[in-house]
Motif scaffolding. Structure first.
Motif, mmCIF file in Angstrom:
data_model
loop_
_atom_site.group_PDB
_atom_site.id
_atom_site.type_symbol
_atom_site.label_atom_id
_atom_site.label_comp_id
_atom_site.label_asym_id
_atom_site.label_seq_id
_atom_site.Cartn_x
_atom_site.Cartn_y
_atom_site.Cartn_z
ATOM 1 N N PRO A 209 0.728 -1.209 0.259
ATOM 2 C CA PRO A 209 -0.053 0.004 0.019
ATOM 3 C C PRO A 209 0.827 1.250 0.111
ATOM 4 C CG PRO A 209 -0.011 -0.847 2.236
ATOM 5 C CD PRO A 209 0.708 -1.863 1.084
ATOM 6 N N ALA A 210 2.048 1.357 0.491
ATOM 7 C CA ALA A 210 2.815 2.478 0.417
ATOM 8 C C ALA A 210 3.028 3.138 -0.886
ATOM 9 C CB ALA A 210 4.187 2.232 1.352
ATOM 10 N N ARG A 211 3.294 1.979 -1.883
ATOM 11 C CA ARG A 211 3.582 2.436 -3.172
ATOM 12 C C ARG A 211 2.419 2.252 -4.175
ATOM 13 N NH1 ARG A 211 9.269 -0.732 -4.029
ATOM 14 N NH2 ARG A 211 8.027 -2.314 -3.274
ATOM 15 N N ASP A 212 1.598 1.410 -3.817
ATOM 16 C CA ASP A 212 0.314 1.159 -4.816
ATOM 17 C C ASP A 212 -0.680 2.394 -4.143
ATOM 18 O OD1 ASP A 212 1.924 -0.650 -6.167
ATOM 19 O OD2 ASP A 212 0.943 -2.351 -5.321
ATOM 20 N N THR A 213 -0.661 3.315 -4.979
ATOM 21 C CA THR A 213 -1.941 4.192 -4.593
ATOM 22 C C THR A 213 -2.841 3.952 -5.613
ATOM 23 O OG1 THR A 213 -0.973 6.096 -6.192
ATOM 24 C CG2 THR A 213 -0.294 6.031 -3.794
ATOM 25 N N LYS A 256 10.181 4.457 4.272
ATOM 26 C CA LYS A 256 10.509 5.722 3.779
ATOM 27 C C LYS A 256 10.345 6.016 2.405
ATOM 28 C CE LYS A 256 13.956 6.086 7.735
ATOM 29 N NZ LYS A 256 15.476 6.271 8.086
ATOM 30 N N PRO A 257 10.027 7.065 2.187
ATOM 31 C CA PRO A 257 9.763 7.351 0.582
ATOM 32 C C PRO A 257 11.026 7.159 -0.158
ATOM 33 C CG PRO A 257 8.930 9.442 2.087
ATOM 34 C CD PRO A 257 9.822 8.496 3.024
ATOM 35 N N GLY A 258 10.925 6.490 -1.246
ATOM 36 C CA GLY A 258 11.904 6.189 -2.210
ATOM 37 C C GLY A 258 12.605 4.783 -1.745
ATOM 38 N N GLU A 259 12.322 4.488 -0.782
ATOM 39 C CA GLU A 259 13.208 3.194 -0.172
ATOM 40 C C GLU A 259 12.628 2.066 -0.918
ATOM 41 O OE1 GLU A 259 13.914 0.561 3.990
ATOM 42 O OE2 GLU A 259 12.653 2.423 3.977
#
Length: 313
Positions: A209-213, A256-259
């Motif tokens: 869910p962090a990357r799949d908006t 973290k963003p971009g991780e």
């Protein structure tokens, strides 16, 4: 022996006849007795007696030959010895019980019964699978969840009711397995729609869910099929949904963003019925044709009404 006695003996020998003329002979014998009695009274009656006896014997011969000439006809069909041509044999056996038409009907009836019992056996096996996977009180697989779709619209397990649902768990950054399975899912969906109509919801729930908006899911799924529905949400909501469906995934809770990180997850298609109950899990060992047949057979077994309208159109 006197002349009347010889006349009587000759008449008696002449009266001997086949059984078929006995009734006629009885009448002749009576006439003979009367003639003998009258001959005794006649004087010089030897010549008259002989003439009369000769006339009676001639009459007996006619009666006997007439009775012997009578024939009784039992059948007008030709005997087997007289059947010499193929047409005669076919004509005789045309109405028999073991002809070509009876053989064809027997084979067709046998094939129909075999197909029926085979279908019923498979249907009962599918019914047992569906019944065994249902939980008592709490479902074994599946349950309530609250997520959002690729358009940001809330989507819950209630929106799955009324149709069959095919649920897949994956993520957009998957390098090879998810694209292959989504291609298979598109083939499965088209084959089921072709047989049963639009009574199947193809759902992909992200494990990342962090990357799949919603925006990312919409762009990603449009490459596979326009009818695919992507679901995402907060990490805790995704975790609860995966737990309800007995799905393993290894996405870290805080990213973290971009991780960059790897995601491991179970690879199954979960078939849910229109009442929200789990029906069957379809693994990677199924081809698209085999999986579509399993889904279509379960849909055809459903005896209650199905929703065919689409909420997202």
């Amino acid at each position: 022996m006197s002349t009347p006695s010889r006349c009587m003996a000759a008449a008696t020998r002449g009266l001997i006849s086949p059984p078929a003329a006995r009734a006629a002979h009885r009448t002749v014998a009576s006439r003979t007795s009367n003639l003998v009695a009258s001959s005794r009274k006649a004087t010089g009656g030897n010549t008259a007696c002989l003439r009369e006896l000769q006339r009676i014997q001639n009459g007996n011969r006619k009666i006997t030959s007439s009775s012997q000439g009578q024939t009784r006809t039992f059948s007008q069909s030709a005997s087997r010895n007289k059947l010499k041509t193929i047409d005669q044999i076919r004509a005789r056996n045309k109405g028999g019980p073991f002809n070509l038409t009876a053989s064809i009907l027997f084979v067709v009836a046998g094939a129909g019964m075999w197909a029926y019992f085979t279908y019923e056996k498979e249907r009962m096996a599918r019914k047992r699978i569906a019944e065994q996977t249902k939980g008592i009180g709490k479902p074994k697989v599946g349950g309530p969840f609250q997520l959002v779709d690729q358009d940001g619209v809330p989507f819950s397990n209630e929106d799955m009711l009324g149709k069959y649902s095919l649920v897949y768990f994956g993520f957009t950054h998957c390098p090879d397995i998810c694209p292959d399975e989504l291609d298979k899912m598109a083939l499965m969906y088209d084959k089921v729609v072709e047989q049963c109509g639009k009574v199947l919801l193809p759902l992909m729930i992200t494990c990342d869910p962090a990357r799949d908006t919603p925006k990312v899911l919409k762009e990603y799924l449009s490459e596979f099929h326009p009818e695919f529905i992507g679901l995402t949400g907060h990490y805790d909501k995704i975790k609860e949904t995966c737990k309800a469906y007995r799905v393993y995934f290894s996405t870290p809770s805080s990213v973290k963003p971009g991780e960059d990180y790897l995601v491991d997850h179970s690879i199954y298609f979960y078939l849910m019925d229109p009442e929200g109950d789990f029906v069957e899990a379809i693994g990677r060992n199924f081809t698209a044709d085999q999986a579509a047949k399993v889904i279509a057979d379960h849909i055809k077994d459903w005896e209650k009404p199905l929703k065919k309208e689409t909420r997202w159109q």
